[in-house]
Design a protein around this motif. Structure first.
Motif, PDB file in Angstrom:
ATOM      1  N   ILE A  11     -16.624   2.426  27.104  1.00 16.92           N
ATOM      2  CA  ILE A  11     -16.267   1.236  27.886  1.00 16.92           C
ATOM      3  C   ILE A  11     -14.832   0.831  27.573  1.00 16.92           C
ATOM      4  CG2 ILE A  11     -16.758  -1.212  28.260  1.00 16.92           C
ATOM      5  CD1 ILE A  11     -19.733  -0.524  27.680  1.00 16.92           C
ATOM      6  N   TRP A  12     -14.479   0.820  26.298  1.00 11.74           N
ATOM      7  CA  TRP A  12     -13.117   0.460  25.884  1.00 11.74           C
ATOM      8  C   TRP A  12     -12.083   1.379  26.530  1.00 11.74           C
ATOM      9  CZ3 TRP A  12     -10.119  -3.070  23.713  1.00 11.74           C
ATOM     10  CH2 TRP A  12      -8.861  -2.677  23.248  1.00 11.74           C
ATOM     11  N   LEU A  13     -12.390   2.661  26.568  1.00 10.74           N
ATOM     12  CA  LEU A  13     -11.469   3.638  27.132  1.00 10.74           C
ATOM     13  C   LEU A  13     -11.114   3.295  28.578  1.00 10.74           C
ATOM     14  CD1 LEU A  13     -10.030   6.327  26.492  1.00 10.74           C
ATOM     15  CD2 LEU A  13     -12.024   7.482  27.415  1.00 10.74           C
ATOM     16  N   PHE A  14     -12.112   2.881  29.357  1.00  8.88           N
ATOM     17  CA  PHE A  14     -11.876   2.556  30.754  1.00  8.88           C
ATOM     18  C   PHE A  14     -11.276   1.162  30.946  1.00  8.88           C
ATOM     19  CE2 PHE A  14     -15.063   5.927  31.254  1.00  8.88           C
ATOM     20  CZ  PHE A  14     -14.338   6.757  32.096  1.00  8.88           C
ATOM     21  N   VAL A  15     -11.627   0.220  30.079  1.00 10.28           N
ATOM     22  CA  VAL A  15     -11.175  -1.155  30.251  1.00 10.28           C
ATOM     23  C   VAL A  15      -9.739  -1.344  29.767  1.00 10.28           C
ATOM     24  CG1 VAL A  15     -11.602  -3.536  29.519  1.00 10.28           C
ATOM     25  CG2 VAL A  15     -13.501  -2.088  30.152  1.00 10.28           C
ATOM     26  N   ALA A  16      -9.418  -0.863  28.578  1.00 11.32           N
ATOM     27  CA  ALA A  16      -8.076  -1.125  28.032  1.00 11.32           C
ATOM     28  C   ALA A  16      -7.503   0.032  27.234  1.00 11.32           C
ATOM     29  CB  ALA A  16      -8.119  -2.369  27.151  1.00 11.32           C
ATOM     30  N   GLY A  17      -8.332   0.854  26.653  1.00  7.35           N
ATOM     31  CA  GLY A  17      -7.876   1.870  25.712  1.00  7.35           C
ATOM     32  C   GLY A  17      -6.924   2.891  26.286  1.00  7.35           C
ATOM     33  N   PHE A  18      -7.206   3.370  27.495  1.00  3.10           N
ATOM     34  CA  PHE A  18      -6.360   4.403  28.082  1.00  3.10           C
ATOM     35  C   PHE A  18      -4.932   3.895  28.266  1.00  3.10           C
ATOM     36  CE2 PHE A  18      -4.469   6.420  31.831  1.00  3.10           C
ATOM     37  CZ  PHE A  18      -4.403   7.724  31.369  1.00  3.10           C
ATOM     38  N   TRP A  19      -4.785   2.709  28.847  1.00  2.00           N
ATOM     39  CA  TRP A  19      -3.439   2.191  29.122  1.00  2.00           C
ATOM     40  C   TRP A  19      -2.711   1.801  27.847  1.00  2.00           C
ATOM     41  CZ3 TRP A  19      -1.661   3.913  33.278  1.00  2.00           C
ATOM     42  CH2 TRP A  19      -2.490   4.128  34.367  1.00  2.00           C
ATOM     43  N   LEU A  20      -3.435   1.282  26.858  1.00  2.00           N
ATOM     44  CA  LEU A  20      -2.793   0.998  25.572  1.00  2.00           C
ATOM     45  C   LEU A  20      -2.296   2.293  24.928  1.00  2.00           C
ATOM     46  CD1 LEU A  20      -5.139  -1.690  23.995  1.00  2.00           C
ATOM     47  CD2 LEU A  20      -2.740  -1.984  24.611  1.00  2.00           C
ATOM     48  N   ALA A  21      -3.122   3.327  24.966  1.00  2.00           N
ATOM     49  CA  ALA A  21      -2.738   4.611  24.370  1.00  2.00           C
ATOM     50  C   ALA A  21      -1.547   5.223  25.101  1.00  2.00           C
ATOM     51  CB  ALA A  21      -3.925   5.574  24.379  1.00  2.00           C
ATOM     52  N   MET A  47      -1.034   5.109  16.356  1.00  2.32           N
ATOM     53  CA  MET A  47      -1.629   3.928  16.964  1.00  2.32           C
ATOM     54  C   MET A  47      -2.237   4.253  18.323  1.00  2.32           C
ATOM     55  SD  MET A  47       0.877   0.807  15.867  1.00  2.32           S
ATOM     56  CE  MET A  47       2.357   1.541  16.513  1.00  2.32           C
ATOM     57  N   ALA A  48      -1.671   5.216  19.050  1.00  3.31           N
ATOM     58  CA  ALA A  48      -2.237   5.630  20.336  1.00  3.31           C
ATOM     59  C   ALA A  48      -3.636   6.214  20.141  1.00  3.31           C
ATOM     60  CB  ALA A  48      -1.326   6.645  21.014  1.00  3.31           C
ATOM     61  N   GLY A  49      -3.810   7.011  19.103  1.00  2.00           N
ATOM     62  CA  GLY A  49      -5.140   7.555  18.810  1.00  2.00           C
ATOM     63  C   GLY A  49      -6.145   6.477  18.463  1.00  2.00           C
ATOM     64  N   TYR A  50      -5.694   5.478  17.727  1.00  2.00           N
ATOM     65  CA  TYR A  50      -6.559   4.352  17.363  1.00  2.00           C
ATOM     66  C   TYR A  50      -6.888   3.524  18.601  1.00  2.00           C
ATOM     67  CZ  TYR A  50      -8.225   0.434  14.472  1.00  2.00           C
ATOM     68  OH  TYR A  50      -8.965  -0.549  13.880  1.00  2.00           O
ATOM     69  N   ALA A  51      -5.918   3.357  19.500  1.00  2.16           N
ATOM     70  CA  ALA A  51      -6.144   2.575  20.718  1.00  2.16           C
ATOM     71  C   ALA A  51      -7.121   3.277  21.654  1.00  2.16           C
ATOM     72  CB  ALA A  51      -4.821   2.310  21.430  1.00  2.16           C
ATOM     73  N   LEU A  52      -7.188   4.596  21.605  1.00  2.00           N
ATOM     74  CA  LEU A  52      -8.129   5.328  22.463  1.00  2.00           C
ATOM     75  C   LEU A  52      -9.574   5.163  22.006  1.00  2.00           C
ATOM     76  CD1 LEU A  52      -6.557   8.785  23.315  1.00  2.00           C
ATOM     77  CD2 LEU A  52      -7.299   7.021  24.908  1.00  2.00           C
ATOM     78  N   TRP A  53      -9.813   5.142  20.708  1.00  6.23           N
ATOM     79  CA  TRP A  53     -11.173   5.211  20.167  1.00  6.23           C
ATOM     80  C   TRP A  53     -11.298   4.300  18.943  1.00  6.23           C
ATOM     81  CZ3 TRP A  53     -14.195   7.810  23.358  1.00  6.23           C
ATOM     82  CH2 TRP A  53     -15.463   8.201  22.952  1.00  6.23           C
ATOM     83  N   PRO A  54     -11.308   2.956  19.109  1.00  6.29           N
ATOM     84  CA  PRO A  54     -11.251   2.065  17.949  1.00  6.29           C
ATOM     85  C   PRO A  54     -12.578   1.792  17.247  1.00  6.29           C
ATOM     86  CG  PRO A  54     -11.196   0.773  19.942  1.00  6.29           C
ATOM     87  CD  PRO A  54     -11.185   2.223  20.365  1.00  6.29           C
ATOM     88  N   PHE A  55     -13.690   1.874  17.971  1.00  2.25           N
ATOM     89  CA  PHE A  55     -14.964   1.512  17.355  1.00  2.25           C
ATOM     90  C   PHE A  55     -15.408   2.598  16.387  1.00  2.25           C
ATOM     91  CE2 PHE A  55     -14.836  -0.925  21.256  1.00  2.25           C
ATOM     92  CZ  PHE A  55     -15.193  -2.186  20.802  1.00  2.25           C
ATOM     93  N   GLY A  56     -15.796   2.179  15.190  1.00  3.79           N
ATOM     94  CA  GLY A  56     -16.189   3.116  14.150  1.00  3.79           C
ATOM     95  C   GLY A  56     -15.028   3.542  13.274  1.00  3.79           C
ATOM     96  N   ARG A  57     -13.880   2.907  13.447  1.00  6.89           N
ATOM     97  CA  ARG A  57     -12.699   3.216  12.638  1.00  6.89           C
ATOM     98  C   ARG A  57     -12.098   1.907  12.132  1.00  6.89           C
ATOM     99  NH1 ARG A  57      -9.457   6.965  16.647  1.00  6.89           N
ATOM    100  NH2 ARG A  57      -8.092   7.269  14.873  1.00  6.89           N
ATOM    101  N   GLU A  58     -11.426   1.994  10.991  1.00  6.78           N
ATOM    102  CA  GLU A  58     -10.827   0.811  10.371  1.00  6.78           C
ATOM    103  C   GLU A  58      -9.462   1.150   9.792  1.00  6.78           C
ATOM    104  OE1 GLU A  58     -14.465  -1.747   8.598  1.00  6.78           O
ATOM    105  OE2 GLU A  58     -13.970   0.088   7.514  1.00  6.78           O
ATOM    106  N   LEU A  59      -8.688   0.121   9.561  1.00  5.11           N
ATOM    107  CA  LEU A  59      -7.380   0.260   8.947  1.00  5.11           C
ATOM    108  C   LEU A  59      -7.492  -0.060   7.463  1.00  5.11           C
ATOM    109  CD1 LEU A  59      -4.290   0.615   9.575  1.00  5.11           C
ATOM    110  CD2 LEU A  59      -4.206  -1.870   9.645  1.00  5.11           C
ATOM    111  N   VAL A  60      -6.995   0.835   6.612  1.00  8.91           N
ATOM    112  CA  VAL A  60      -6.995   0.606   5.161  1.00  8.91           C
ATOM    113  C   VAL A  60      -5.612   0.913   4.602  1.00  8.91           C
ATOM    114  CG1 VAL A  60      -9.453   1.088   4.856  1.00  8.91           C
ATOM    115  CG2 VAL A  60      -7.812   2.932   4.620  1.00  8.91           C
ATOM    116  N   ARG A  61      -5.331   0.341   3.462  1.00  4.50           N
ATOM    117  CA  ARG A  61      -4.050   0.561   2.801  1.00  4.50           C
ATOM    118  C   ARG A  61      -4.034   1.962   2.195  1.00  4.50           C
ATOM    119  NH1 ARG A  61       0.927  -1.220   3.133  1.00  4.50           N
ATOM    120  NH2 ARG A  61       2.004  -1.241   1.163  1.00  4.50           N
TER     121      ARG A  61
END
Length: 135
Positions: A11-21, A47-61
């Protein structure tokens, strides 16, 4: 849980992820024009890869990230980070209008730290042992 993440990512890919990526990738290509800005281009593609598929991934130091990543993050915030943050906030507001869009809005908000500070951090799968994200 994995099925839910997959559905949300689709759903994210179609709603916002593709254009953000696409936007992040375009910025990365522009950054590769000059040798000095190549690290910013690499960060944009990450960041483009993260914008394509964000669920199930997190940012860590990233362990061992030091002064160099801090200096690059300061330059990044001045040049692009605050614009990207405003874009993610605007996207989140637009997505939060509907019930189905609330998780998508949360994903957009979740991308703000990487939009502000892409250097010295890494994107990992959720559930992996890690230290918490720090700015």
């Amino acid at each position: 849980m994995a099925l839910l993440r997959f559905i949300l990512n689709i759903i994210w890919l179609f709603v916002a992820g593709f254009w953000l990526a696409v936007g992040y990738a375009f910025a990365g290509i522009i950054c590769f024009i000059l040798i000095v800005t190549i690290p910013f281009g690499v960060a944009s593609f990450r960041m483009a890869g993260y914008a394509l598929w964000p669920f199930g991934r997190e940012l860590v130091r990233r362990p061992g990230a030091g002064t160099g990543s801090t200096v690059l993050n300061v330059i990044w915030v001045i040049v692009a980070g605050w614009w990207l943050t405003l874009g993610h906030i605007a996207t989140a507001i637009g997505l939060a209008v509907t019930i189905i869009g609330i998780p998508m809005a949360w994903a957009s908000i979740k991308m703000i730290p990487v939009a502000l500070a892409p250097f010295g951090n890494e994107i990992v799968e959720s559930g992996r042992p890690r230290e918490p994200w720090q700015f």
